[in-house]
Design a protein around this motif. Structure first.
Motif, mmCIF file in Angstrom:
data_model
loop_
_atom_site.group_PDB
_atom_site.id
_atom_site.type_symbol
_atom_site.label_atom_id
_atom_site.label_comp_id
_atom_site.label_asym_id
_atom_site.label_seq_id
_atom_site.Cartn_x
_atom_site.Cartn_y
_atom_site.Cartn_z
ATOM 1 N N VAL A 197 97.499 133.328 141.108
ATOM 2 C CA VAL A 197 96.993 133.712 139.798
ATOM 3 C C VAL A 197 97.504 132.684 138.805
ATOM 4 N N VAL A 198 96.590 132.068 138.071
ATOM 5 C CA VAL A 198 96.934 131.004 137.116
ATOM 6 C C VAL A 198 96.860 131.578 135.709
ATOM 7 N N VAL A 199 97.975 131.449 134.972
ATOM 8 C CA VAL A 199 98.138 132.145 133.699
ATOM 9 C C VAL A 199 98.539 131.152 132.608
ATOM 10 N N PRO A 200 97.842 131.107 131.477
ATOM 11 C CA PRO A 200 98.289 130.243 130.378
ATOM 12 C C PRO A 200 99.604 130.741 129.799
ATOM 13 N N MET A 201 100.440 129.804 129.360
ATOM 14 C CA MET A 201 101.775 130.155 128.860
ATOM 15 C C MET A 201 102.024 129.575 127.479
ATOM 16 N N SER A 202 102.751 130.333 126.677
ATOM 17 C CA SER A 202 103.210 129.881 125.369
ATOM 18 C C SER A 202 104.477 130.654 125.034
ATOM 19 N N GLY A 203 104.316 131.796 124.343
ATOM 20 C CA GLY A 203 105.467 132.667 124.129
ATOM 21 C C GLY A 203 105.894 133.359 125.409
ATOM 22 N N GLY A 204 104.962 133.493 126.341
ATOM 23 C CA GLY A 204 105.310 134.000 127.660
ATOM 24 C C GLY A 204 105.067 135.469 127.905
ATOM 25 N N LEU A 206 106.441 121.041 115.374
ATOM 26 C CA LEU A 206 105.435 120.055 114.973
ATOM 27 C C LEU A 206 104.906 119.297 116.185
ATOM 28 N N GLN A 207 105.740 119.113 117.200
ATOM 29 C CA GLN A 207 105.274 118.474 118.427
ATOM 30 C C GLN A 207 104.308 119.390 119.169
ATOM 31 N N ARG A 208 104.679 120.665 119.299
ATOM 32 C CA ARG A 208 103.801 121.610 119.988
ATOM 33 C C ARG A 208 102.485 121.803 119.247
ATOM 34 N N ALA A 209 102.515 121.625 117.926
ATOM 35 C CA ALA A 209 101.311 121.836 117.112
ATOM 36 C C ALA A 209 100.244 120.775 117.344
ATOM 37 N N GLN A 210 100.561 119.724 118.110
ATOM 38 C CA GLN A 210 99.583 118.660 118.331
ATOM 39 C C GLN A 210 98.457 119.076 119.273
ATOM 40 N N THR A 211 98.688 120.081 120.111
ATOM 41 C CA THR A 211 97.637 120.477 121.038
ATOM 42 C C THR A 211 96.539 121.249 120.328
ATOM 43 N N ALA A 212 95.309 121.059 120.795
ATOM 44 C CA ALA A 212 94.176 121.820 120.258
ATOM 45 C C ALA A 212 94.238 123.278 120.685
ATOM 46 N N ALA A 213 95.047 123.581 121.686
ATOM 47 C CA ALA A 213 95.190 124.953 122.180
ATOM 48 C C ALA A 213 96.094 125.726 121.221
ATOM 49 N N ASP A 214 95.519 126.142 120.092
ATOM 50 C CA ASP A 214 96.331 126.694 118.996
ATOM 51 C C ASP A 214 97.051 127.979 119.373
ATOM 52 N N ALA A 215 96.547 128.730 120.342
ATOM 53 C CA ALA A 215 97.214 129.962 120.754
ATOM 54 C C ALA A 215 98.373 129.699 121.707
ATOM 55 N N LEU A 216 98.591 128.434 122.073
ATOM 56 C CA LEU A 216 99.667 128.087 123.012
ATOM 57 C C LEU A 216 100.701 127.166 122.364
ATOM 58 N N ARG A 217 100.943 127.366 121.087
ATOM 59 C CA ARG A 217 101.893 126.514 120.375
ATOM 60 C C ARG A 217 103.248 127.199 120.164
ATOM 61 N N ASP A 218 103.420 128.379 120.742
ATOM 62 C CA ASP A 218 104.670 129.107 120.574
ATOM 63 C C ASP A 218 105.677 128.684 121.630
ATOM 64 N N GLU A 219 106.852 129.311 121.612
ATOM 65 C CA GLU A 219 107.858 129.061 122.626
ATOM 66 C C GLU A 219 108.388 130.391 123.132
ATOM 67 N N PRO A 220 108.888 130.454 124.375
ATOM 68 C CA PRO A 220 109.328 131.732 124.934
ATOM 69 C C PRO A 220 110.575 132.266 124.254
ATOM 70 N N SER A 221 110.738 133.570 124.336
ATOM 71 C CA SER A 221 111.954 134.226 123.858
ATOM 72 C C SER A 221 112.910 134.403 125.033
ATOM 73 N N PHE A 227 104.802 138.595 121.489
ATOM 74 C CA PHE A 227 105.179 138.550 122.912
ATOM 75 C C PHE A 227 106.585 139.078 123.174
ATOM 76 N N ASP A 228 107.457 139.038 122.209
ATOM 77 C CA ASP A 228 108.868 139.356 122.424
ATOM 78 C C ASP A 228 109.137 140.861 122.300
ATOM 79 N N HIS A 229 108.461 141.653 123.141
ATOM 80 C CA HIS A 229 108.619 143.108 123.093
ATOM 81 C C HIS A 229 108.186 143.697 124.437
ATOM 82 N N PRO A 230 108.974 144.604 125.008
ATOM 83 C CA PRO A 230 108.628 145.164 126.328
ATOM 84 C C PRO A 230 107.260 145.840 126.367
#
Length: 302
Positions: free
Chosen positions: A160-167, A212-227, A134-137
């Motif tokens: 428009v509703v968009v899932p977020m993780s790395g952003g 490790l806290q974010r890893a608790q969700t079953a939404a494995d593709a949404l365990r990242d954090e934004p840059s 995600f961290d690339h233009p």
């Protein structure tokens, strides 16, 4: 920050290789089923754009990913005839690991906090190009093509509703949507167990949660954090965030299967769970690469 022109250029680059997904009516709103892409997720858009724009890919590409970006880079690398090495965390669902290998990529499994470092080592050892998730233009611009398509099909849509993780997804979509339809609200959707962006927007600056806290969700593709790059887009362009519980995510998965005939992984259902609270708009079903056993359990209990 990227521009609308960047998104439009990306659309031209990736058009021959992606599915132009339709808008499907669903309840009081609409679905944008990116789960129908060849690799089962929206990530193909950004990976194709980024790899196509590389000046030198002769020594292959490297990526790190919890699964969907891995498959996207492997697909794009195979298309261009270059090797791909993918670093994946040990908590990645097996279905995503096997799919990445099936696309011809070399896969390295590491601890959940080690994937970036291992990818950087591979880049240094091999002279390969890194395609981050995600961290690339160019990646962000590719994901933004979803916003273009939504507004072409439904001009002036309310939200428009968009899932977020790395952003990366919401950064690209919000760039396109706000440029073309400033009155359309861009709503982020997050699992409550990984709601660091919601916390950041409340605080007015980036708030970091323990992996490790974010890893608790079953939404494995949404365990990242934004840059810093994606946060610069999110903080300026996103109107609001809706967080959803694990039970709400599973209920949305069941609803998608039963009412829309769509298979969604937990991450892919997060925006739909948020949409039900919002009461309308377009929800992006970001991916459908679900573990078969998990899907069986969801349907059995739903």
């Amino acid at each position: 920050m990227i521009s609308l022109d960047d998104v439009r250029k990306a659309a031209a680059v990736i058009a021959p290789h992606v599915v132009r997904t339709p808008l499907l009516p669903f309840g009081s709103g609409w679905l944008k089923p990116e789960s129908l892409q060849p690799i089962g997720a929206f990530k193909l858009r950004g990976a194709l754009n980024a790899l196509a724009r590389l000046e030198n890919r002769s020594r292959g590409v490297v990526a790190y990913s919890s699964g969907n970006h891995a498959q996207a880079v492997a697909f794009a690398a195979r298309l261009h005839g270059v090797p791909a090495a993918i670093v994946m965390p040990s908590n990645t669902p097996a279905v995503k690991i096997e799919a990445t290998k099936a696309l011809g990529a070399e896969v390295f499994i590491v601890g959940i906090t080690e994937r970036v470092e291992r990818a950087q080592v591979l880049v240094a050892e091999r002279g390969s190009a890194l395609i981050p998730p995600f961290d690339h233009p160019d990646v962000i611009a590719g994901q933004g093509t979803i916003g273009l398509e939504i507004l072409e099909d439904l001009p002036g849509v309310e939200a428009v509703v968009v899932p977020m993780s790395g952003g990366g997804l919401i950064s690209g979509v919000a760039t396109a949507v706000k440029a073309l339809s400033p009155g359309t609200r861009v709503i982020g959707a997050e699992p409550a167990l990984a709601a660091d962006i919601a916390a950041s927007l409340r605080a007015g600056s980036l708030v970091r949660w323990d992996p490790l806290q974010r890893a608790q969700t079953a939404a494995d593709a949404l365990r990242d954090e934004p840059s810093e790059l994606t946060w610069s887009h999110i903080s300026k362009l996103v109107d609001d965030v809706i967080t959803v519980s694990e039970d709400e995510i599973f209920a949305a998965m069941s609803d998608l299967a039963r009412r829309a005939r769509l298979v969604a992984e937990p991450s892919g259902a997060v925006a739909v769970a948020a949409q039900s609270k919002l009461g309308g708009g377009v929800a992006i079903v970001s991916g459908g690469n679900v573990d078969p056993e998990l899907l069986r359990e969801v349907l059995a209990n739903g």
